[in-house]
Design a protein around this motif. Structure first.
Motif, mmCIF file in Angstrom:
data_model
loop_
_atom_site.group_PDB
_atom_site.id
_atom_site.type_symbol
_atom_site.label_atom_id
_atom_site.label_comp_id
_atom_site.label_asym_id
_atom_site.label_seq_id
_atom_site.Cartn_x
_atom_site.Cartn_y
_atom_site.Cartn_z
ATOM 1 N N ALA A 104 0.853 -1.193 0.000
ATOM 2 C CA ALA A 104 0.000 0.000 0.000
ATOM 3 C C ALA A 104 0.890 1.245 0.000
ATOM 4 N N VAL A 105 0.518 2.231 -0.814
ATOM 5 C CA VAL A 105 1.321 3.452 -0.932
ATOM 6 C C VAL A 105 0.440 4.695 -0.857
ATOM 7 N N ASP A 106 1.085 5.825 -0.606
ATOM 8 C CA ASP A 106 0.450 7.134 -0.724
ATOM 9 C C ASP A 106 0.566 7.537 -2.204
ATOM 10 N N PHE A 107 -0.554 7.732 -2.868
ATOM 11 C CA PHE A 107 -0.516 7.926 -4.318
ATOM 12 C C PHE A 107 0.034 9.285 -4.765
ATOM 13 N N LEU A 108 0.339 10.165 -3.817
ATOM 14 C CA LEU A 108 0.964 11.432 -4.203
ATOM 15 C C LEU A 108 2.475 11.274 -4.363
ATOM 16 N N SER A 109 3.028 10.264 -3.697
ATOM 17 C CA SER A 109 4.491 10.104 -3.726
ATOM 18 C C SER A 109 4.925 8.646 -3.918
ATOM 19 N N TYR A 110 3.962 7.729 -3.830
ATOM 20 C CA TYR A 110 4.240 6.283 -3.841
ATOM 21 C C TYR A 110 5.128 5.865 -2.667
ATOM 22 N N GLU A 111 5.141 6.706 -1.622
ATOM 23 C CA GLU A 111 5.834 6.296 -0.405
ATOM 24 C C GLU A 111 5.015 5.191 0.254
ATOM 25 N N SER A 112 5.711 4.179 0.746
ATOM 26 C CA SER A 112 5.058 3.065 1.422
ATOM 27 C C SER A 112 4.222 3.574 2.591
ATOM 28 N N LYS A 113 3.101 2.931 2.836
ATOM 29 C CA LYS A 113 2.255 3.295 3.973
ATOM 30 C C LYS A 113 2.883 2.836 5.288
ATOM 31 N N VAL A 114 3.863 1.935 5.198
ATOM 32 C CA VAL A 114 4.435 1.391 6.435
ATOM 33 C C VAL A 114 5.944 1.629 6.583
ATOM 34 N N GLN A 115 6.604 2.130 5.557
ATOM 35 C CA GLN A 115 8.050 2.374 5.659
ATOM 36 C C GLN A 115 8.368 3.788 5.190
ATOM 37 N N LYS A 116 8.909 4.582 6.086
ATOM 38 C CA LYS A 116 9.233 5.964 5.763
ATOM 39 C C LYS A 116 10.423 6.030 4.797
ATOM 40 N N ASN A 117 10.361 6.974 3.884
ATOM 41 C CA ASN A 117 11.438 7.186 2.896
ATOM 42 C C ASN A 117 11.647 6.007 1.945
ATOM 43 N N VAL A 118 10.658 5.121 1.903
ATOM 44 C CA VAL A 118 10.712 3.996 0.959
ATOM 45 C C VAL A 118 9.526 4.122 0.002
ATOM 46 N N HIS A 119 9.816 4.204 -1.283
ATOM 47 C CA HIS A 119 8.765 4.349 -2.297
ATOM 48 C C HIS A 119 8.656 3.047 -3.086
ATOM 49 N N ILE A 120 7.422 2.636 -3.340
ATOM 50 C CA ILE A 120 7.206 1.381 -4.070
ATOM 51 C C ILE A 120 6.482 1.717 -5.377
ATOM 52 N N ILE A 121 6.985 1.204 -6.496
ATOM 53 C CA ILE A 121 6.305 1.482 -7.770
ATOM 54 C C ILE A 121 6.161 0.208 -8.607
ATOM 55 N N GLY A 122 5.203 0.274 -9.524
ATOM 56 C CA GLY A 122 5.017 -0.800 -10.497
ATOM 57 C C GLY A 122 4.022 -1.856 -10.047
ATOM 58 N N ASP A 123 4.216 -3.070 -10.556
ATOM 59 C CA ASP A 123 3.264 -4.156 -10.319
ATOM 60 C C ASP A 123 3.078 -4.486 -8.840
ATOM 61 N N ALA A 124 4.068 -4.146 -8.014
ATOM 62 C CA ALA A 124 4.014 -4.498 -6.588
ATOM 63 C C ALA A 124 2.985 -3.679 -5.810
ATOM 64 N N VAL A 125 2.541 -2.552 -6.390
ATOM 65 C CA VAL A 125 1.645 -1.637 -5.679
ATOM 66 C C VAL A 125 0.217 -2.189 -5.632
ATOM 67 N N ALA A 126 -0.408 -2.081 -4.462
ATOM 68 C CA ALA A 126 -1.817 -2.442 -4.333
ATOM 69 C C ALA A 126 -2.635 -1.233 -4.758
ATOM 70 N N ALA A 127 -3.338 -1.333 -5.882
ATOM 71 C CA ALA A 127 -4.087 -0.189 -6.397
ATOM 72 C C ALA A 127 -5.103 -0.647 -7.423
ATOM 73 N N GLY A 128 -6.079 0.208 -7.659
ATOM 74 C CA GLY A 128 -7.026 -0.062 -8.729
ATOM 75 C C GLY A 128 -6.461 0.393 -10.063
ATOM 76 N N LEU A 129 -5.202 0.137 -10.262
ATOM 77 C CA LEU A 129 -4.520 0.532 -11.500
ATOM 78 C C LEU A 129 -4.030 -0.727 -12.199
ATOM 79 N N PRO A 130 -4.040 -0.713 -13.543
ATOM 80 C CA PRO A 130 -3.550 -1.908 -14.237
ATOM 81 C C PRO A 130 -2.072 -2.145 -13.946
ATOM 82 N N LYS A 131 -1.705 -3.394 -13.752
ATOM 83 C CA LYS A 131 -0.297 -3.733 -13.555
ATOM 84 C C LYS A 131 0.335 -3.850 -14.934
ATOM 85 N N SER A 132 0.727 -2.710 -15.487
ATOM 86 C CA SER A 132 1.264 -2.682 -16.852
ATOM 87 C C SER A 132 2.582 -1.928 -16.877
#
Lengths: 100, 425
Positions: free
Chosen positions: B305-333
């Motif tokens: 899970a991420v904050d969609f303004l920065s893709y910063e992890s919801k549970v780890q500070k200063n760590v951003h997660i991008i791409g297929d690994a993100v839980a979102a209503g977005l296509p994993k493309s």
């Protein structure tokens, strides 16, 4: 006189780099790159958006959005953007150089 | 052309995870001493490589970017189905990383991340550690082999490929199809959504059928789909199957493969045992290992899970997660990974300068599916941030092709060339 023009030109060319870029416009425009290339510099097939006349960009996007111009893909994207966002993207692309 | 040695620090890849031996973290030296603002990016797929390039571009090269990737080359998942179909080669989908170093000054390290310490802000490789101010984890997906009895990484690599990460398994699947006799059965098993590339399995069925139609016309494509229906571009795929490959493709919904037997070449669902000549079993998937190392997997033990303004992890500070690994209503493309990478790059630059990221990110996604060697169709959408839902949602417009066409086949080619260039050059 010639020297003067030279300096003026140098200044004009220096401006875009130092001028504050509209970051929101840049971000909005950036995801068009998958089809239209980084900063609109298409590497082939699709329209080169870099350096496109601002009014022309707005006109095209508006006609995609309204359905006035029938196309394959772009009407689906154009409807997703507000007029203000289209204007911002138009400004951004119009200030990009066409080639490297 | 070879890598610039100073920019490309080749570190011996290590397949072993050293998390069980944390002492190594203390004895190992600091690699590339940190002198200024720095972002370390783990994973150089569509998301990670794009983020590296755009961080350098948009920060006027003021932020140091170190990109860690285990593979020496970029092999594109988009278009990899056409390698299986035979209209492209592995070489066509394989690209080099060197321009990221030469043109943008991204520091590339080929190696495997073995540990991440988010408290100390360090990333450990086999030979030492890197310090970071912000970390971007673009881990792609890992396959959950343990969800299917009889399947393992080894069996997938050698006998029952998923080919859901473009690479050696893509070539293996192609080889198996070439070796199959006319009249044989090719079986494709699709896991429950969410999985990488929603239309990908149905495109693959088209590509395999394309090859069989022209080379082994008595053969059959059997799709066992764990989902209750075709999950993407349904009408378009049905039309392509019926028109281009009549009678060749059989589709069975609600058919989840739970067991395979490599020796007898069979797959088992709740309802039946199926034998096939070529088994292409795509297991369920989850965020790649690096997301676990960063402690960022917090949704269903699979996604981040991420904050969609920065893709910063919801549970780890200063760590951003991008791409297929993100839980979102977005296509994993691939396209979506690049879009997330750009939002992240812009946000990181703002955050590192003590400012706030853009509160209203808007991105787009276009995804083409090749239904033959020349014809394709697409799905296109704009997605924007919704404050109330704190989520990215589909904007107005959006939609799919009216019909597959050769024109869109050309568009797909332009898309591939432009996105590869946007990611890597």
């Amino acid at each position: 006189m010639k020297a003067c023009t030279g300096i003026m030109l140098a200044l004009l060319f220096a401006l875009p780099a130092s001028a504050e870029v509209d970051k929101r416009a840049r971000s909005l425009a950036s995801t068009c790159a998958a089809c239209h290339g980084t900063d609109g510099k298409s590497v082939g097939g699709t329209a080169v958006l870099a350096g496109m006349d601002k009014a022309e960009f707005i006109k095209q996007m508006t006609s995609f959005k309204s359905g006035q111009r029938k196309v394959t893909v772009m009407h689906q994207h154009a409807r997703g953007y507000t007029d203000e966002e289209i204007e911002k993207m138009a400004t951004y692309f119009s200030t990009q150089s066409r080639g490297e | 052309m070879t890598f610039d040695r100073r920019e490309f620090l080749k570190i011996a890849a290590s397949g072993t995870l050293l998390t069980a031996f944390p002492s190594i973290a203390f004895s190992a030296p600091e690699l590339m001493k940190k002198k200024g603002p720095r972002v370390v990016i783990v994973g150089a797929g569509f998301g990670g490589a794009t983020c590296a390039k755009y961080l350098r571009m948009w920060s006027d090269k003021k932020i140091e970017v170190i990109l860690v990737e285990r593979s020496p080359t970029f092999i594109s998942c988009p278009m990899s189905n056409t390698v299986i179909g035979g209209s492209r080669s592995m070489q066509d989908i394989t690209h080099q990383y060197k321009a990221l170093g030469k043109k943008y000054g991204v520091k590339l390290i080929q190696g495997e991340v073995v540990a991440i310490d988010t408290a100390k802000q360090t990333v450990n490789l086999a030979k030492g550690y890197l310090k970071y101010d912000r970390l971007v984890v673009a881990p792609g997906i890992d396959l959950m082999y343990d969800q299917i009895e009889g399947l393992s990484q080894k069996i997938a690599d050698e006998q029952i490929p998923h080919a859901w990460k473009a690479g050696p398994q893509t070539a293996l699947l192609r080889k198996q199809l070439e070796a199959m006799a006319d009249g044989g059965v090719y079986l494709l098993s699709i896991p429950k959504a969410p999985y990488r590339c929603p239309p990908g399995p149905y495109e693959r069925a088209c590509q395999v059928a394309f090859y069989l139609k022209h080379n082994k016309p008595k053969s059959k494509v059997l799709i066992l789909d764990a989902n209750p229906d075709i999950t993407s571009k349904k009408g378009l795929f049905l039309s392509a199957w019926n028109t281009l490959y009549p009678g060749m493709i059989e589709y069975r919904p609600n058919a989840m493969v739970t067991k395979v037997d490599a020796a007898t070449r069979s797959a088992k669902t709740e309802f039946e045992d199926v034998k096939a000549d070529v088994l292409n079993v795509v297991p369920p998937m989850r965020a790649g290992k690096a997301a676990d190392l960063a402690g960022a997997v917090n949704v269903d033990k699979r996604w981040c899970a991420v904050d969609f303004l920065s893709y910063e992890s919801k549970v780890q500070k200063n760590v951003h997660i991008i791409g297929d690994a993100v839980a979102a209503g977005l296509p994993k493309s691939g396209h979506m990974a690049t879009a997330q990478a750009k939002v992240t790059a812009a946000a990181i630059i703002e955050l590192m300068n003590g400012r706030q990221p853009d509160p209203d990110p808007v991105v787009n996604n276009t995804c083409y599916s090749m239904v033959s060697d020349k014809e394709a169709m697409h799905v296109a959408n704009v997605f924007r941030f919704n404050v109330e839902k704190q989520a990215m949602v589909s904007a107005e417009g959006g939609g799919v092709s009216e019909k597959y066409s050769e024109e869109e086949g050309s568009f797909a080619k332009y898309w591939a060339n432009n996105i590869w260039s946007d990611v890597l050059r």
